[in-house]
Design a protein around this motif. Structure first.
Motif, short mmCIF file in Angstrom:
data_model
loop_
_atom_site.label_atom_id
_atom_site.label_comp_id
_atom_site.label_asym_id
_atom_site.label_seq_id
_atom_site.Cartn_x
_atom_site.Cartn_y
_atom_site.Cartn_z
N SER A 43 31.26 -63.05 8.24
CA SER A 43 30.63 -63.39 6.96
C SER A 43 30.62 -64.89 6.73
CB SER A 43 31.35 -62.71 5.80
OG SER A 43 31.25 -61.30 5.88
N GLU A 44 31.75 -65.53 7.01
CA GLU A 44 31.86 -66.98 6.77
C GLU A 44 30.89 -67.77 7.65
OE1 GLU A 44 34.93 -69.41 6.03
OE2 GLU A 44 35.32 -68.33 4.17
N MET A 45 30.49 -67.18 8.79
CA MET A 45 29.64 -67.90 9.74
C MET A 45 28.16 -67.65 9.49
SD MET A 45 31.96 -67.02 13.08
CE MET A 45 31.00 -67.98 14.25
N SER A 46 27.84 -66.79 8.54
CA SER A 46 26.44 -66.45 8.27
C SER A 46 25.73 -67.64 7.62
CB SER A 46 26.37 -65.23 7.34
OG SER A 46 25.04 -64.92 7.02
N GLN A 47 24.66 -68.09 8.25
CA GLN A 47 23.99 -69.30 7.79
C GLN A 47 22.78 -69.01 6.90
OE1 GLN A 47 22.90 -71.21 11.45
NE2 GLN A 47 24.92 -72.08 11.79
N GLY A 48 21.89 -68.15 7.37
CA GLY A 48 20.55 -68.06 6.79
C GLY A 48 20.49 -67.71 5.33
N GLY A 49 20.98 -66.52 4.95
CA GLY A 49 20.92 -66.14 3.55
C GLY A 49 20.99 -64.64 3.36
N ILE A 50 20.54 -64.21 2.20
CA ILE A 50 20.56 -62.79 1.84
C ILE A 50 19.19 -62.42 1.28
CG2 ILE A 50 21.62 -63.40 -0.40
CD1 ILE A 50 22.96 -60.64 -0.34
N ALA A 51 18.66 -61.30 1.75
CA ALA A 51 17.30 -60.90 1.38
C ALA A 51 17.31 -60.06 0.11
CB ALA A 51 16.67 -60.10 2.53
N ALA A 52 16.40 -60.40 -0.80
CA ALA A 52 16.22 -59.64 -2.04
C ALA A 52 14.88 -60.02 -2.65
CB ALA A 52 17.35 -59.91 -3.03
N VAL A 53 14.24 -59.06 -3.31
CA VAL A 53 12.97 -59.31 -3.99
C VAL A 53 13.27 -60.02 -5.31
CG1 VAL A 53 10.93 -58.27 -5.03
CG2 VAL A 53 11.85 -57.35 -2.89
N MET A 54 12.92 -61.30 -5.37
CA MET A 54 13.24 -62.12 -6.55
C MET A 54 12.02 -62.86 -7.07
SD MET A 54 16.56 -61.58 -6.85
CE MET A 54 17.18 -62.90 -7.90
N SER A 55 10.85 -62.61 -6.49
CA SER A 55 9.64 -63.35 -6.85
C SER A 55 8.56 -62.39 -7.31
CB SER A 55 9.15 -64.16 -5.65
OG SER A 55 7.82 -64.61 -5.85
N ASP A 56 7.75 -62.80 -8.28
CA ASP A 56 6.63 -61.98 -8.74
C ASP A 56 5.59 -61.77 -7.66
OD1 ASP A 56 7.81 -61.79 -11.22
OD2 ASP A 56 6.66 -63.45 -12.10
N GLU A 57 5.54 -62.67 -6.69
CA GLU A 57 4.58 -62.52 -5.59
C GLU A 57 5.01 -61.44 -4.62
OE1 GLU A 57 4.44 -66.33 -3.76
OE2 GLU A 57 3.45 -67.33 -5.45
N ASP A 58 6.30 -61.14 -4.59
CA ASP A 58 6.89 -60.17 -3.68
C ASP A 58 6.94 -58.80 -4.34
OD1 ASP A 58 8.12 -59.17 -1.43
OD2 ASP A 58 9.95 -60.36 -1.63
N SER A 59 7.33 -57.79 -3.57
CA SER A 59 7.49 -56.43 -4.13
C SER A 59 8.54 -55.67 -3.34
CB SER A 59 6.16 -55.68 -4.09
OG SER A 59 5.81 -55.36 -2.75
N PHE A 60 9.17 -54.71 -4.00
CA PHE A 60 10.13 -53.84 -3.30
C PHE A 60 9.45 -53.14 -2.14
CE2 PHE A 60 12.32 -53.66 -7.58
CZ PHE A 60 13.40 -54.43 -7.19
N GLU A 61 8.24 -52.67 -2.35
CA GLU A 61 7.55 -51.93 -1.30
C GLU A 61 7.33 -52.80 -0.07
OE1 GLU A 61 6.54 -48.49 0.29
OE2 GLU A 61 7.23 -48.72 -1.78
N SER A 62 7.03 -54.08 -0.28
CA SER A 62 6.83 -54.98 0.85
C SER A 62 8.13 -55.15 1.63
CB SER A 62 6.33 -56.33 0.36
OG SER A 62 6.25 -57.25 1.42
N HIS A 63 9.25 -55.36 0.93
CA HIS A 63 10.54 -55.52 1.60
C HIS A 63 10.92 -54.24 2.34
CE1 HIS A 63 15.01 -57.03 1.16
NE2 HIS A 63 14.65 -56.84 2.42
N ILE A 64 10.65 -53.10 1.72
CA ILE A 64 10.93 -51.81 2.36
C ILE A 64 10.12 -51.66 3.64
CG2 ILE A 64 10.57 -49.31 2.12
CD1 ILE A 64 11.28 -49.75 -0.92
#
Length: 537
Positions: A43-64
């Motif tokens: 966990s401490e070595m993880s660089q990139g990030g964490i994925a979550a739908v946080m933008s109005d341009e995005d959607s749960f269905e797209s992430h799914i």
């Protein structure tokens, strides 16, 4: 023999284990075992990030859909939907625990809006990050909160040996096999301790150290998977070890990751001739899913006879690179590489295990009293290939779901009334034999890299299996006759995980996701998990 009792025993101190500890502490006593220091985790070595739908341009269905596509037909869609739909709530948990994410910059000024980046396989920018050390930021904030809680006991340098089941407490117990705790070696003293709990949770992370080249920390030896296997839990899909496409290639840097976020910000993979090559393998180019990028790099290296390829960031603004990726920039400089002026030499390395202990979406295993969360578990989120930055998300969602289920059954959880039988093991050791332990460790890791790597064949897998059977017999002899030692425990676990991984690969008569076999290039019509159980392989 020292004995400890608790309501919840968590084996592992990464993001999943700490998040669960925080959620369960209000209900009772929680013990967290760390194999080395509490901060020694993937966990401490993880660089990139964490994925979550946080933008109005995005959607749960797209992430799914992005997750399902990356998983190549093997994801459990109900699990995918459960985790992705709750992702914003888990992000809020992190913020409530004090985690900071980078904020968006407009016109040279920071806003209150969280900055989102894009990584391979994602249709939108949905990766929350903190510079290029997101895992470090999350883990340190969770650890600070955990240290403040009086109901959480943190125990460093305790290497779990085996799970304890009810039959070892009372041989006449006719109930189904139930987990009641574990034995663990205190590596500072060499003493074995007994831990008994109403609920035991494996949060031991992955198994990258089964391979010669890996981005994982040195303790990622598949301990939870091997322990669960030994008590009869189902294990699935170990053939799906994800190789991260870009680890730093340098003689003095064995496991430094070059985050996929660099490609998300416009980095381009080039070969030894300086040619961008990814578009000929996939329309998304350098942002293709990881399995495709890793195989493409492997092919380019073999075709040209080169030792690496390169990630070119030189077209991006130098100040932006230094601000956005300070850890990567500074680390590369230590090895004489200025990423603002020259391409970074990179190679694939074993990174993330998509298989593991079979659980439901809540982390429940086949064994009553035993749960598994995070990378240790095979929940069905990742299928045959993990979508970038869904890993930290799974740590949080499995911890949350597990906590919710334990809350519902809290009043019915009972601890055993009597103590397990004392740990018994030889006390004499021959220090001269430790060199053989090291040799077998290296042999397994090199064998897995050469025969069970990015591209596989039936002949290579069969040769690996034959040699591993002999190694397992040798390991069993050493384990049974030598004084307990961390090196022997880890060797025992990587030998088991390596053998099970090869067995899973041989059973899969197709190429799917991460698993690519030149003797079975097509996909089978019906996707299926590869499940192994002790005594049935």
């Amino acid at each position: 023999m020292p004995k400890y009792r608790s309501d919840v025993l968590i084996i592992g101190s990464g993001t999943a284990g700490l998040a669960l500890a925080l959620k369960m502490a209000p209900l009772g006593k929680v013990v967290v075992l760390a194999k080395e220091k509490l901060t020694d985790t993937n966990s401490e070595m993880s660089q990139g990030g964490i994925a979550a739908v946080m933008s109005d341009e995005d959607s749960f269905e797209s992430h799914i859909q992005d997750t399902l596509v990356a998983g190549a037909g093997l994801c459990r869609e109900t699990v995918v939907r459960n985790y992705i739909m709750q992702a914003p709530e888990r992000i809020q948990d992190l913020i409530n625990w004090g985690v900071h994410f980078d904020l968006r910059n407009k016109g040279g000024e920071e806003t209150e809006e969280i900055d989102l980046t894009r990584e391979g396989g994602h249709s939108f920018r949905r990766i929350l990050h903190f510079e290029d050390q997101t895992g470090f930021e999350i883990h340190r904030k969770l650890l600070a909160r955990v240290r403040e809680h009086s109901n959480i006991v943190l125990m460093e340098r305790f290497n779990a040996i085996d799970l304890i089941v009810n039959k070892e407490v009372d041989a006449t117990d006719m109930a189904p096999t139930t987990c009641v705790g574990c034995y663990a070696l205190a590596t500072d003293t060499g003493e074995v301790h007994t831990f008994v709990a109403k609920t035991t949770v494996l949060a031991t992370g992955g198994a990258g150290k089964v391979y010669l080249y890996t981005s994982n920390w040195s303790g990622a030896t598949g301990d939870g998977i091997a322990m669960a296997y030994r008590v009869g839990a189902r294990i699935a899909n170990l053939e799906f070890m994800q190789f991260h496409p870009t680890c730093l290639y340098h003689k003095d840097a064995r496991n430094f990751l070059i985050s996929e976020a660099l490609r998300g910000e416009g980095g381009e993979l080039i070969n030894s001739k300086g040619e961008a090559f990814m578009k000929k393998y996939h329309p998304l180019g350098s942002l293709a899913p990881r399995d495709i990028v890793a195989r493409s790099i492997d092919n380019e290296m073999k075709r040209a006879g080169s030792e690496c390829v390169y990630l070119d960031m030189t077209k991006l603004d130098a100040d932006f690179l230094k601000h956005r990726f300070p850890t990567i920039h500074n680390t590369c400089l230590q090895f004489g590489i200025d990423m603002t002026r020259q391409p970074i030499p990179v190679v694939p390395a074993a990174h993330y295990l998509c298989g593991g202990v079979v659980t439901d979406e809540n982390g429940r295993t086949d064994i009553p009293g035993l749960w598994a969360i995070g990378e240790t578990a095979c929940t069905g989120l990742h299928g045959a290939n993990r979508l970038a930055s869904n890993s930290l998300l799974e740590c949080l969602t499995t911890a949350h779901n597990c906590s919710e289920q334990l809350r519902k059954s809290w009043n019915s959880l009972t601890a055993i009334a009597i103590d397990p039988k004392p740990w018994s093991h030889p006390e004499e050791s021959n220090d001269d034999e430790m060199i053989v332990i090291t040799a077998m460790w290296e042999e397994i890791r090199r064998l897995m890299w050469n025969y069970m790597g990015i591209v596989r064949s039936n002949k290579r897998l069969e040769r690996a299996q034959h040699r591993l059977k002999n190694i397992l017999d040798e390991v069993k002899e050493y384990y049974s006759n030598m004084k307990i030692h961390s090196d022997i425990l880890e060797l025992r676990n990587i030998a088991i995980v390596a053998d099970l991984s090869v067995e899973c690969a041989l059973r899969r008569k197709e190429s799917r996701g991460i698993h690519y076999n030149i003797d079975h290039l097509d996909k089978e019509p019906a996707p299926h998990d590869t499940i192994v159980v002790r005594g049935l392989i």
